[in-house]
Design an enzyme around this catalytic site. Sequence first.
Site, PDB file in Angstrom:
ATOM      1  CD  GLU A   1      -3.024  -0.980   0.157  1.00 60.24           C
ATOM      2  OE1 GLU A   1      -2.659  -0.960  -1.040  1.00 60.24           O
ATOM      3  OE2 GLU A   1      -4.212  -0.919   0.518  1.00 60.24           O
TER       4      GLU A   1
ATOM      5  CB  THR B   1      -6.153   7.629  -2.969  1.00 56.29           C
ATOM      6  OG1 THR B   1      -6.701   6.438  -3.533  1.00 56.29           O
ATOM      7  CG2 THR B   1      -6.185   7.516  -1.462  1.00 56.29           C
TER       8      THR B   1
END
Lengths: 314, 314
Positions: free
Chosen positions: A134, A187
């Site tokens: 991530e 994001t």
Amino acid sequence: MSQTNKRSVKVFSPATVANVACGFDVIGLALEGTGDEMELHLSDKPGVRITSIEGADLPLEASQNVAGVALMALLQEYGKPEIGIEMSIKKNIHPGSGIGSSAASAAGAVAGGNMLLDNYFSPDALIRFAMEGERLACGTPHADNVAPAILGGFTLVRSYQPLDVIKLHTPQDLWVTVIHPQIEVKTSDARGILKQQVLLKDAIRQWGNVGALVAGLYTEDYGLISRALEDVIVEPIRSILIPAFHDLKIRCKEAGALGGGISGSGPSVFMLSKGEDNARAVAAMMENIYAPLGVDYKIYVSRIGNSGVKAINI
Amino acid sequence: MSQTNKRSVKVFSPATVANVACGFDVIGLALEGTGDEMELHLSDKPGVRITSIEGADLPLEASQNVAGVALMALLQEYGKPEIGIEMSIKKNIHPGSGIGSSAASAAGAVAGGNMLLDNYFSPDALIRFAMEGERLACGTPHADNVAPAILGGFTLVRSYQPLDVIKLHTPQDLWVTVIHPQIEVKTSDARGILKQQVLLKDAIRQWGNVGALVAGLYTEDYGLISRALEDVIVEPIRSILIPAFHDLKIRCKEAGALGGGISGSGPSVFMLSKGEDNARAVAAMMENIYAPLGVDYKIYVSRIGNSGVKAINI
């Protein structure tokens, strides 16, 4: 051929929904029916190699790939530099869909790798390794999606320092319907529009709902789950990025959904339902709303899966 | 003498801790061993009369007394103006102690009154009536203390509009130790120093802890309860009003407490422990710390009571 060359595993790694309504940044869940498939093989050639990626245009170079980076973190801590793992990835989750595409690959890589190492590492360690994927994907090593991908069901990230992840109870008959409008919401943009300060009264309402949602999960009280699925902090801001969001919420609830919200940082929207019939009625309602909009979309219907990454037959 | 004249009930109404650490404004708990005692009698003389109050200097005039006002709210909704209730109160909880003194009286009045009316009202309605007592006591009809006083155990106030109170699971072996330093901290002052805005990152940490605390209660995971007993929003501000607060927290945990925080708006401080022995060791540590300070104090040790107001023998 050495013994290790023969050891292989194939895994299914689920799609996940992060930021479950009031549980922004802390509560996530795993789907049962949608996810990536990955094959991993122990190899005599040290290091991590990705031999093929099907279904998405992603780098084969391990150090540039979220699954590769996560598996490299695992092997580094394992501390036997002679070990190598080869991996092939079949992406069934579209990158950028808001249902944990990068997390599924990272989680599948480390959970599969761990199976090849006789489950040497704990689930908590696997979450930590997958978070490195991530970090590569979005700059922050968050656990919102990798935690449910690895543990399954509903998960709660209580703290990062130290990492403290709790697997919550998942009611048997809880289903999720997700619509992925194929528009891009970065994001970083979704995070950028959030305010750094919030009203104390809103924060109190949010943590009241978080407590109620967790209580509803443990007691399998679907009415309570429904009432607790409210986000007064993030959704009012982020929902403006998502076409027809408020229509979706209102009409999906009319169609039988318990409630829902933005999946991850969007653009996907999830709705929870009791039972498959309701979840499919919600999917039909989502189609009704989105079909006239001229935006491409994909809809997923799945039980909340209680297992995370799991071995499947090769 | 009419039939109704004979009907009497005596109740125990527990002390309570509101604002349980991360659960500021939403999570409360009830003590088992400490509380007010009240006797209520149906009377032919309409309305609410308080015949005596022992243990505290409080108004006998029903409309000026929290128990009186709460019971009047109940009778008004019952809608039979000919009914009267007489009530005598024995206060064992010192007003201003931060362990729900007014709430105990209000809760005992309405729960006792309801027993005289064959349990006509639901617990939710009783909470609503008792909140009228809190409105008189502090200006705001909050449920932080009356909810656990009526329902027992741990309670969560999810929402006020509409009122939505959840009784949480209470682990069997959970005890609370409370120290009440006999200094005055006004609720209005304690509320006035809070900031109206908080950092989103702190709020997220807080709701992660709330979710974890609720999960810990349902799974009876004392370690998780301990880790979740953290308040990063209110305690850093309010604790400056309480002598030796940080010493108390650190050394009570060393003495075996799971954790704790400010009870209500203070000045009392509560610590949760697994088992009576730990709870008593924590009490001894509190004494060690407070004895040299020259501040009067009172210490309570009690299991978390799973029943709220209950009938006892007259």
